[in-house]
Design an enzyme around this catalytic site. Structure first.
Site, PDB file in Angstrom:
ATOM      1  CG  ASP A  13       6.220  93.944  26.664  1.00  0.00           C
ATOM      2  OD1 ASP A  13       7.373  94.057  26.195  1.00  0.00           O
ATOM      3  OD2 ASP A  13       5.744  94.711  27.520  1.00  0.00           O
ATOM      4  CD  GLU A  14       3.173  93.052  20.740  1.00  0.00           C
ATOM      5  OE1 GLU A  14       4.416  92.973  20.810  1.00  0.00           O
ATOM      6  OE2 GLU A  14       2.573  94.104  20.460  1.00  0.00           O
ATOM      7  CE  LYS A  16       8.049  93.692  19.819  1.00  0.00           C
ATOM      8  NZ  LYS A  16       7.109  93.679  20.962  1.00  0.00           N
ATOM      9  N   GLY A  40      12.394  95.197  25.303  1.00  0.00           N
ATOM     10  CA  GLY A  40      12.936  94.063  26.056  1.00  0.00           C
ATOM     11  C   GLY A  40      12.421  92.806  25.386  1.00  0.00           C
ATOM     12  CG  HIS A  41      12.591  92.250  21.706  1.00  0.00           C
ATOM     13  ND1 HIS A  41      12.789  92.558  20.384  1.00  0.00           N
ATOM     14  CD2 HIS A  41      11.664  93.137  22.153  1.00  0.00           C
ATOM     15  CE1 HIS A  41      12.025  93.595  20.061  1.00  0.00           C
ATOM     16  NE2 HIS A  41      11.343  93.964  21.125  1.00  0.00           N
ATOM     17  CB  THR A 128      11.163 102.529  29.051  1.00  0.00           C
ATOM     18  OG1 THR A 128      11.753 103.329  28.024  1.00  0.00           O
ATOM     19  CG2 THR A 128      10.087 101.635  28.448  1.00  0.00           C
ATOM     20  NE  ARG A 142      15.531 120.454  10.824  1.00  0.00           N
ATOM     21  CZ  ARG A 142      14.892 121.492  10.329  1.00  0.00           C
ATOM     22  NH1 ARG A 142      15.066 121.819   9.075  1.00  0.00           N
ATOM     23  NH2 ARG A 142      14.089 122.216  11.080  1.00  0.00           N
ATOM     24  CD  GLN A 223       9.449 100.181  21.169  1.00  0.00           C
ATOM     25  OE1 GLN A 223       9.752 100.578  20.066  1.00  0.00           O
ATOM     26  NE2 GLN A 223      10.363  99.798  22.047  1.00  0.00           N
ATOM     27  CB  THR A 299      12.714  97.368  29.442  1.00  0.00           C
ATOM     28  OG1 THR A 299      12.967  96.636  28.241  1.00  0.00           O
ATOM     29  CG2 THR A 299      13.620  98.581  29.480  1.00  0.00           C
ATOM     30  CB  THR A 300      10.438  99.333  33.312  1.00  0.00           C
ATOM     31  OG1 THR A 300       9.214  98.701  32.934  1.00  0.00           O
ATOM     32  CG2 THR A 300      10.906 100.265  32.214  1.00  0.00           C
ATOM     33  CE  LYS A 330       3.441  85.168  28.012  1.00  0.00           C
ATOM     34  NZ  LYS A 330       3.916  86.220  28.905  1.00  0.00           N
ATOM     35  CE1 TYR A 408       4.139  73.518  23.232  1.00  0.00           C
ATOM     36  CE2 TYR A 408       3.387  74.096  21.033  1.00  0.00           C
ATOM     37  CZ  TYR A 408       4.171  73.326  21.863  1.00  0.00           C
ATOM     38  OH  TYR A 408       5.013  72.390  21.342  1.00  0.00           O
TER      39      TYR A 408
END
Ligand code: GDP
Ligand code: IMO
Ligand code: MG
Length: 422
Positions: A13-14, A16, A40-41, A128, A142, A223, A299-300, A330, A408
């Site tokens: 959640d940076e 991306k 969640g992007h 999640t 497999r 992630q 996402t959640t 941010k 920003y």
């Protein structure tokens, strides 16, 4: 520059999605290589919000092809739902969206298993609940189902049957829940496969050909490095290789080096789910960051835990993924705070630690903070205050790699480029 990667440098959640969307404008291909719809992007364009889960964040640029690589775990129903939503916003067709025929399928059983382990199992990870871990387990053992298997009922029945009886016993006798009959799951998946079939192809060859034609390829991580199955804060991690090494196994980039690996980091730190978090804030300032930064999972919907920027963790992330620069997001959230700190090192058992190597017990890491005069920038022009400059210079010098992008605000426009990329 031909190949670039966007990797989360913290616990996800940076930002991306925002950075990928920004750089996708000049890319030919945007490729997801791991994870699934646990991601969640978020992308904001002219006040309109789009949240993507498994479809790559280049999709808003019609000139660019979005690729879901073979390292991804794909839940067909969720994918089609996401696709239908995106179709209202942008032109998307089998021409510009491709799914690897060898990506692994997330079934109902995976989702059920994830949920029941979290609610009844001996250890809660705070997943999640999307079935990610169980799907990767089946892949590695497999017993997985590949996307191409969805196109043939007999193959689907055979492949699904491999792990079914074992799962059925587990659900019935250990967790005491009913599961769908295998025939019903085969019917459901086959139907979904038919809806997806025009998007399915050999994405390895597509990437290989694109590389040989000199096309620009952007790899989008999901992630963050600290959630990586090998490099992350195990067991509180996701089940895939989120770091740059995942690109080589999860997408196919034969004989090529990555020209730039951008680690996306918030100017502070957040985490969702369980696990250690040395700089976590439990006071008013932490609440302020959570509220002001709207730190709620895309996402959640869970509240994200918040803390100051953690340099030892970022130093480790840089080493894990050979990051060549940082996109710092941010910054606006930190403006006008009553205090401003950065953790520059830890004290562990009386010793100073500068890098959060795996040998360090993060639960015992006491963060050492440097205090800054809070900045009050409103980012209305490209000028930055002396206070903000001091904060940014300290971070850059501490990390030893350049900050290539400052963000920003959530919108596509709200960035300052410090390095030419693509
Ligand atoms: P991702 O998973 O790394 O793509 O990040 P998420 O979308 O889950 O969370 C990042 C959140 O921060 C989203 O709501 C973005 O719209 C938002 N965002 C990204 N960059 C900035 C920024 O520089 N300032 C602000 N205020 N919000 C940002
Ligand atoms: P993006 O791509 C933040 C976390 C979960 C949990 C752990 C394992 O938006 O940054 P999983 O469902 O993957 O088995 O959960 O990983 N997690 C994320 N945290 N952002 C994400 O994705 C995440 N995807 C998984 O909260 O702690
Ligand atoms: Mg996210």
């Amino acid at each position: 520059m031909k190949t670039m990667a966007i990797i989360g440098a913290q616990w996800g959640d940076e930002g991306k999605g925002k950075i990928t969307d920004l750089l996708a404008e000049k890319s030919d291909l945007v490729v997801r290589y791991q994870g699934g719809h646990n991601a969640g992007h978020t992308i904001w364009v002219n006040g309109k919000k789009t949240v993507l889960h498994v479809i790559p964040s280049g999709v808003l640029h019609s000139s660019c092809t979005s690729v879901i690589g073979h390292g991804v775990v794909l839940e067909p129903e969720n994918f089609l739902h996401e696709l239908n939503k995106i179709k209202h916003i942008t032109n998307i067709s089998p021409e510009n969206l491709k799914i690897s025929s060898t990506a692994t399928v997330i079934t109902q059983f995976h989702k059920l298993l994830d949920g029941v382990r979290e609610s009844q199992g001996p250890e809660k990870i705070g997943t999640t609940g999307k079935g990610i871990g169980p799907a990767y387990e089946d892949k590695i053992s497999r017993r997985g189902i590949k996307v191409k298997d969805l196109l043939d009922k007999d193959t689907l029945m055979r492949r699904l049957g491999v792990g079914y009886s074992e799962k059925a016993i587990l659900f019935k006798h250990l967790y005491h829940i009913d599961i769908p009959a295998i025939e019903d799951e085969v019917e459901r998946l086959y139907k979904l496969g038919q809806e997806m079939k025009d998007y399915i192809c050999d994405t390895f060859s597509l990437i290989d050909k694109s590389l040989s034609e000199g096309k620009k390829i952007l790899y989008e991580g999901a992630q963050g490095i600290l959630l990586d199955i090998d490099y992350g804060t195990y067991p509180y991690v996701t089940s895939s290789s989120t770091s740059s090494s995942g690109i080589y196994s999860g997408a196919g980039i034969p004989h090529h080096q990555l020209d730039e690996v951008i680690g996306v980091a918030k100017a502070y730190t957040t985490r969702v789910g369980e696990g250690p978090f040395p700089t976590e804030l439990f006071d008013e300032i932490g609440q302020t960051i959570q509220l002001k930064g709207n730190e709620v999972g895309a996402t959640t919907g869970r509240k994200r835990r918040c803390g100051w920027l953690d340099i030892p963790l970022l130093r480790y992330a840089i080493k894990c993924s050979q990051l060549s620069s940082i996109a710092l997001t941010k910054l606006d959230i930190l403006s006008n705070l009553s205090e401003l700190k950065v953790c520059y090192a830890y004290e562990v058992n009386g010793k100073r630690v500068d890098c959060a190597y795996p040998g360090i017990n993060l639960y015992q890491a006491k963060p050492l903070f440097k205090e800054f005069t809070p900045f009050k920038d409103d980012f209305s022009d490209s000028k930055t205050s002396k206070e903000l400059d001091q904060y940014l210079s300290f971070i850059q010098e501490s990390l030893g790699i350049p900050i290539s992008i400052y963000a920003y605000g959530p919108d596509r426009q709200q960035v300052i480029f410090k390095k030419k990329l693509f």
